[in-house]
Design an enzyme around this catalytic site. Sequence first.
Site, short mmCIF file in Angstrom:
data_model
loop_
_atom_site.label_atom_id
_atom_site.label_comp_id
_atom_site.label_asym_id
_atom_site.label_seq_id
_atom_site.Cartn_x
_atom_site.Cartn_y
_atom_site.Cartn_z
N HIS A 1 -12.88 34.74 13.26
CA HIS A 1 -12.04 34.28 12.18
C HIS A 1 -12.86 33.24 11.26
CE1 HIS A 1 -11.13 31.28 15.26
NE2 HIS A 1 -11.18 30.26 14.26
N GLU B 1 -16.10 31.78 14.90
CA GLU B 1 -15.91 31.41 13.65
C GLU B 1 -17.13 31.47 12.79
OE1 GLU B 1 -12.54 27.92 14.05
OE2 GLU B 1 -14.86 27.09 13.74
N CYS C 1 -11.83 19.79 10.48
CA CYS C 1 -12.16 21.09 10.90
C CYS C 1 -10.98 21.86 11.09
CB CYS C 1 -12.96 21.09 12.32
SG CYS C 1 -13.77 19.61 12.53
#
EC number: 5.3.3.2
Length: 227
Positions: free
Chosen positions: A51, A148, A86
């Site tokens: 993602h 990620e 984050c």
Amino acid sequence: MPEVSTDDLDERQVQLMAEMCILVDENDRRIGAETKKNCHLNENIERGLLHRAFSVFLFNTENKLLLQQRSDAKITFPGCFTNTCCSHPLSNPSELEENDAIGVRRAAQRRLKAELGIPMEEVPPEEINYLTRIHYKAQSDSIWGEHEIDYILLVKKNVTLNPDPNEIKSYCYVTKEELEELIGKAAHGEIKITPWFQIIADTFLFKWWDNLNRLNLFVDHEKIHRM
């Protein structure tokens, strides 16, 4: 998708697990959407689920970096020290927009407000500098982890802070020397830092820090650094 009980986890953090993250391939091309919960289950990560995310590094006008310690309520990497903010852009029209990473920068503005209480007008997207992207994978524990494509965003500005204790246990501004000391403590097991922050500190961070007035030297929107 696997079923994992969240009964023993923080209620607010579990609610956030229903948010829809942006699924991408290894070249950051959007391929769909999935819940934050499913994106962070190691079982799905091992199947390749990836993602889009971002990491903000905010410096004040004294060139000190704002760090946060994640709250103990966080489901992934609780209690760890990390960079300013984050999180993830969501699969909605505003944050899906890809031109000049405007969707990601809007998401960063949203989360800087949610986590640190920074008024949105103090960090407009046009003052959030998109440098580059990294691709990394890390386990938090046997159940949860990260996989990620992480957009690296830098801000240089004095801001107003009012952190949410459900998100943040503590925060501090540090000099380069103080960060090196913090990293040393982590190496000796005295504190914990997040894996993405460790990766960025080991590779790019100090070069950026030395050139905060010349960040254009480090802008690379083509390459995805595989970590």
